[in-house]
Scaffold this active site. Structure first.
Site, PDB file in Angstrom:
ATOM      1  N   LYS A 140       7.593 -25.262  19.404  1.00  0.00           N
ATOM      2  CA  LYS A 140       7.518 -24.083  18.539  1.00  0.00           C
ATOM      3  C   LYS A 140       7.121 -22.845  19.346  1.00  0.00           C
ATOM      4  O   LYS A 140       7.700 -21.771  19.180  1.00  0.00           O
ATOM      5  CB  LYS A 140       6.507 -24.370  17.419  1.00  0.00           C
ATOM      6  CG  LYS A 140       6.408 -23.300  16.354  1.00  0.00           C
ATOM      7  CD  LYS A 140       5.949 -23.877  15.025  1.00  0.00           C
ATOM      8  CE  LYS A 140       4.468 -24.194  14.991  1.00  0.00           C
ATOM      9  NZ  LYS A 140       3.595 -23.006  15.007  1.00  0.00           N
ATOM     10  N   GLY A 151       2.171 -17.908  11.814  1.00  0.00           N
ATOM     11  CA  GLY A 151       1.120 -17.127  12.466  1.00  0.00           C
ATOM     12  C   GLY A 151       1.524 -16.648  13.849  1.00  0.00           C
ATOM     13  O   GLY A 151       1.314 -15.483  14.211  1.00  0.00           O
ATOM     14  N   ARG A 193      -4.931 -15.052   6.729  1.00  0.00           N
ATOM     15  CA  ARG A 193      -5.347 -15.238   8.127  1.00  0.00           C
ATOM     16  C   ARG A 193      -5.681 -13.906   8.800  1.00  0.00           C
ATOM     17  O   ARG A 193      -5.080 -12.882   8.505  1.00  0.00           O
ATOM     18  CB  ARG A 193      -4.248 -15.987   8.900  1.00  0.00           C
ATOM     19  CG  ARG A 193      -4.014 -17.360   8.305  1.00  0.00           C
ATOM     20  CD  ARG A 193      -2.956 -18.134   9.035  1.00  0.00           C
ATOM     21  NE  ARG A 193      -3.366 -18.481  10.386  1.00  0.00           N
ATOM     22  CZ  ARG A 193      -2.578 -19.098  11.259  1.00  0.00           C
ATOM     23  NH1 ARG A 193      -1.333 -19.396  10.917  1.00  0.00           N
ATOM     24  NH2 ARG A 193      -3.012 -19.394  12.458  1.00  0.00           N
ATOM     25  N   GLN A 238      -2.111 -16.552  21.285  1.00  0.00           N
ATOM     26  CA  GLN A 238      -1.396 -15.583  20.458  1.00  0.00           C
ATOM     27  C   GLN A 238      -1.871 -14.169  20.766  1.00  0.00           C
ATOM     28  O   GLN A 238      -1.062 -13.243  20.879  1.00  0.00           O
ATOM     29  CB  GLN A 238      -1.616 -15.893  18.974  1.00  0.00           C
ATOM     30  CG  GLN A 238      -0.996 -17.207  18.541  1.00  0.00           C
ATOM     31  CD  GLN A 238      -1.243 -17.504  17.078  1.00  0.00           C
ATOM     32  OE1 GLN A 238      -1.959 -16.774  16.390  1.00  0.00           O
ATOM     33  NE2 GLN A 238      -0.661 -18.579  16.591  1.00  0.00           N
ATOM     34  N   ASP A 284      -3.934 -27.634  18.123  1.00  0.00           N
ATOM     35  CA  ASP A 284      -3.175 -28.011  16.926  1.00  0.00           C
ATOM     36  C   ASP A 284      -3.216 -29.519  16.653  1.00  0.00           C
ATOM     37  O   ASP A 284      -2.664 -29.981  15.649  1.00  0.00           O
ATOM     38  CB  ASP A 284      -1.716 -27.557  17.062  1.00  0.00           C
ATOM     39  CG  ASP A 284      -1.594 -26.033  17.038  1.00  0.00           C
ATOM     40  OD1 ASP A 284      -2.467 -25.375  16.445  1.00  0.00           O
ATOM     41  OD2 ASP A 284      -0.629 -25.512  17.615  1.00  0.00           O
ATOM     42  N   LYS A 339      -6.689 -21.367  10.997  1.00  0.00           N
ATOM     43  CA  LYS A 339      -5.290 -21.797  11.166  1.00  0.00           C
ATOM     44  C   LYS A 339      -4.571 -21.666   9.814  1.00  0.00           C
ATOM     45  O   LYS A 339      -5.035 -20.960   8.934  1.00  0.00           O
ATOM     46  CB  LYS A 339      -5.248 -23.217  11.728  1.00  0.00           C
ATOM     47  CG  LYS A 339      -5.794 -23.314  13.154  1.00  0.00           C
ATOM     48  CD  LYS A 339      -4.919 -22.557  14.130  1.00  0.00           C
ATOM     49  CE  LYS A 339      -5.479 -22.579  15.533  1.00  0.00           C
ATOM     50  NZ  LYS A 339      -4.762 -21.651  16.427  1.00  0.00           N
ATOM     51  N   ARG A 370      -8.686 -25.668   8.663  1.00  0.00           N
ATOM     52  CA  ARG A 370      -8.308 -27.050   9.007  1.00  0.00           C
ATOM     53  C   ARG A 370      -9.504 -27.975   9.129  1.00  0.00           C
ATOM     54  O   ARG A 370      -9.376 -29.181   8.902  1.00  0.00           O
ATOM     55  CB  ARG A 370      -7.550 -27.074  10.330  1.00  0.00           C
ATOM     56  CG  ARG A 370      -6.099 -26.896  10.131  1.00  0.00           C
ATOM     57  CD  ARG A 370      -5.284 -27.170  11.367  1.00  0.00           C
ATOM     58  NE  ARG A 370      -3.918 -26.777  11.038  1.00  0.00           N
ATOM     59  CZ  ARG A 370      -3.021 -26.368  11.904  1.00  0.00           C
ATOM     60  NH1 ARG A 370      -3.319 -26.296  13.183  1.00  0.00           N
ATOM     61  NH2 ARG A 370      -1.812 -26.049  11.499  1.00  0.00           N
ATOM     62  N   ARG A 408       0.430 -29.229   9.298  1.00  0.00           N
ATOM     63  CA  ARG A 408      -0.208 -30.266  10.123  1.00  0.00           C
ATOM     64  C   ARG A 408      -1.177 -31.138   9.306  1.00  0.00           C
ATOM     65  O   ARG A 408      -1.405 -32.293   9.649  1.00  0.00           O
ATOM     66  CB  ARG A 408      -0.894 -29.650  11.341  1.00  0.00           C
ATOM     67  CG  ARG A 408       0.101 -28.975  12.269  1.00  0.00           C
ATOM     68  CD  ARG A 408      -0.400 -28.739  13.657  1.00  0.00           C
ATOM     69  NE  ARG A 408       0.351 -27.664  14.275  1.00  0.00           N
ATOM     70  CZ  ARG A 408       1.552 -27.785  14.859  1.00  0.00           C
ATOM     71  NH1 ARG A 408       2.145 -28.963  14.927  1.00  0.00           N
ATOM     72  NH2 ARG A 408       2.159 -26.739  15.374  1.00  0.00           N
TER      73      ARG A 408
HETATM   74  C1  S3P Z   1       0.219 -20.766  19.677  1.00  0.00           C
HETATM   75  C2  S3P Z   1      -1.096 -20.665  19.964  1.00  0.00           C
HETATM   76  C3  S3P Z   1      -2.153 -21.352  19.201  1.00  0.00           C
HETATM   77  C4  S3P Z   1      -1.592 -22.446  18.299  1.00  0.00           C
HETATM   78  C5  S3P Z   1      -0.336 -22.023  17.604  1.00  0.00           C
HETATM   79  C6  S3P Z   1       0.729 -21.632  18.600  1.00  0.00           C
HETATM   80  C7  S3P Z   1       1.190 -19.994  20.485  1.00  0.00           C
HETATM   81  O1  S3P Z   1      -2.828 -20.391  18.402  1.00  0.00           O
HETATM   82  O2  S3P Z   1      -2.556 -22.844  17.347  1.00  0.00           O
HETATM   83  O3  S3P Z   1       0.173 -23.078  16.795  1.00  0.00           O
HETATM   84  O4  S3P Z   1       2.390 -20.306  20.447  1.00  0.00           O
HETATM   85  O5  S3P Z   1       0.750 -19.071  21.194  1.00  0.00           O
HETATM   86  P1  S3P Z   1      -4.047 -19.526  19.055  1.00  0.00           P
HETATM   87  O6  S3P Z   1      -3.561 -19.032  20.332  1.00  0.00           O
HETATM   88  O7  S3P Z   1      -4.350 -18.428  18.100  1.00  0.00           O
HETATM   89  O8  S3P Z   1      -5.160 -20.539  19.165  1.00  0.00           O
END
Ligand code: S3P
Length: 477
Positions: free
Chosen positions: A57, A130, A158, A205, A355, A382, A386, A428
């Site tokens: 993803k 997200g 969120r 992120q 995750d 999340k 969670r 999840r």
């Molecule tokens: C992700 C980073 C994670 C993860 C999300 C995907 C990404 O979040 O939980 O499912 O692709 O950068 P955080 O970076 O906010 O922890």
């Protein structure tokens, strides 16, 4: 238009989630989580065979985004075709990129170049995604036009301040609902200022949103991560030709990106998602006599915390056929049913398996003794809270656990099952407790399985192929 037979079953049909766009991008409707679909996982006999989880993803989102920011045609094979990724595809189209799936199942993105995006005509609906919305806020926030984002009930709860704050520091203007939640509108300044940003929470992120904004800003954007997180954005930016360097120091990283590069289109191959593969690993470990091989799994060191933990628990898990593909290590993961022991999972491991805690908690419920997981504060923000959702799900199925502010202790042993778990629009949570039901004494039900389509549309079909049993509706008491 392509024949409908090419559309994954989970993306269509009156009893399925309605996606924010049709898969070909011709029309656009507000995402509706049409119907909750209760589903039960039944105690199953041996699972056996070879399977492959869908595309990663994180890499899928980024491939579409960087494709839209490169001039010319990027091709993507193995793209995850799920709700979250279709929302990103729709967003990139809204900024003027062409995003299409060919009859050869390869996605083609024709991008407009860094700084070349157009102002979207309507709102951008990210539904449950997200990562999609936060990274796209980074891209849009460095363009001198207004972009408005909305999402489903989960996404609207969120926190977005984590990406809005650095963008405000760079000069963007934001109007958001109280608490910096969606819906929100962001407008970039002209010019924007490059910043040095220390990421306050371990979040790939946030790091990625700042770097993607930095692409359209003259000068050097610097991100300091006290704790290293997944590095797909950095790897992919380098692959697309950006001038980006990473320095590793004391468990963290310093990343420097030179703004306004000309990105060159790439051929991206997306490996299977380790976070989706995790459900298949745990199913194979928990259902007696099983032997399952999950193929093509992304084994990037920033994503393998669950594999490390399961091995510490005594899992019979082996990585076979390890190889390099598209700048990433991938391999086939073979698991055999195992007796697991409780372990202590240290806080520093959290970013590499963030995750995977819900499904680890399920594995821990079947292990001998206590499993202690620490450093879980991020689980509270999340797709659902969670930590609370996992604890309530365990309790509903007769498992003893102790929920701390940022920790969870699961006391393993016999798992009665028989409960119905509330998923709170969290894919999840739904998948983790369905895995529990395959190995518990009684069926485990989830109140909604439709949400699984956001990340792993053929989850149930893949497990059925291995021998798992499911029943529509809530079987459990
Ligand atoms: C992700 C980073 C994670 C993860 C999300 C995907 C990404 O979040 O939980 O499912 O692709 O950068 P955080 O970076 O906010 O922890």
């Amino acid at each position: 238009m392509l024949p409908t037979a090419r559309i994954p079953a989970a993306l269509i049909g009156p009893d399925k989630i309605l996606w924010p766009v049709d898969i070909f991008g011709k029309s656009r409707t507000r995402m509706t989580h049409a119907f909750a679909q209760p589903l039960s996982a039944l105690p199953s006999g041996r699972l056996a065979g070879r399977v492959m989880a869908p595309g990663d993803k994180s890499i899928s989102h980024r491939a579409l985004m960087l494709g839209a920011l490169a001039i010319g045609e990027t091709t993507i094979s193995g793209l995850l075709e799920s709700g979250d990724i279709m929302a990103t595809a729709a967003a990139m189209r809204a900024f003027g990129a062409t995003v299409e799936r060919g009859t050869d199942d390869i996605w083609r993105v024709n991008g407009l170049g860094t700084g070349g995006l157009l102002e979207p005509e309507g709102i951008i609906d990210f539904a449950n995604a997200g990562t999609g919305v936060r990274l796209t806020i980074g891209i849009a926030g460095a363009h001198p036009f207004a972009t408005t984002f909305v999402g489903d009930a989960s996404l609207s709860r969120r926190p977005m301040a984590r990406v809005l704050d650095p963008l405000r520091d760079m000069g963007a203007e934001v109007i958001a609902r109280s608490g910096d939640r969606l819906p929100l509108t962001i407008r970039g300044a002209d010019p924007m200022a490059p910043i040095e940003y220390r990421v306050p929470m371990p979040s790939a992120q946030v790091k990625s949103a700042v770097l993607l904004a930095g692409l359209n800003i003259d000068g050097v954007t610097t991100v300091i991560e006290p704790v290293a997180t997944r590095d797909h954005t950095e790897r992919m930016l380098k692959g697309f030709g950006a001038d980006i360097t990473t320095e590793h120091a004391n468990g963290g990283t310093i990343i420097r990106l030179v703004g306004r590069p000309e990105l060159t289109p790439q051929r991206v191959t997306v490996p299977a998602d380790p976070s989706s593969s995790a459900f298949l690993f745990v199913a194979g470990l928990l259902v007696p006599d099983s032997e399952v091989t999950v193929e093509n799994v992304l084994l990037n060191p920033s994503r393998i915390g669950l594999i490390v933990t399961l091995k510490e628990m005594g899992a019979d898990l082996a990585i076979e056929n390890e190889r390099q593909s598209g700048g990433e290590t991938i391999g086939d993961v073979r698991v055999r049913a195992s007796r697991l022991n409780g372990v202590h999972v240290p806080a520093e491991r959290a970013p590499s398996m963030i995750d995977e805690y819900p499904v680890l908690a399920v594995a821990a419920a079947f292990a001998e003794g206590d499993t202690t997981m620490e450093g879980l504060a991020e689980l509270r923000v999340k797709e659902s809270d969670r930590l609370a959702a996992v604890a309530r799900g365990l309790e509903a199925n007769g498992v003893t656990c102790r929920e701390g502010d940022d920790s969870l202790v699961v006391t393993g042993g016999r798992v009665r099952g028989g409960g119905t778990v509330t998923t709170h629009l969290d894919h999840r949570i739904a998948m983790s407790f369905l895995i529990m039901g395959l190995a518990a004494e009684q069926a485990v039900s989830v109140d909604d399985s439709a949400i699984i389509g956001t990340s792993f549309p053929d989850f149930v079909e893949q497990l059925k192929r291995l021998g798992a049993d499911f029943a529509d509706g809530a079987e459990a008491a």
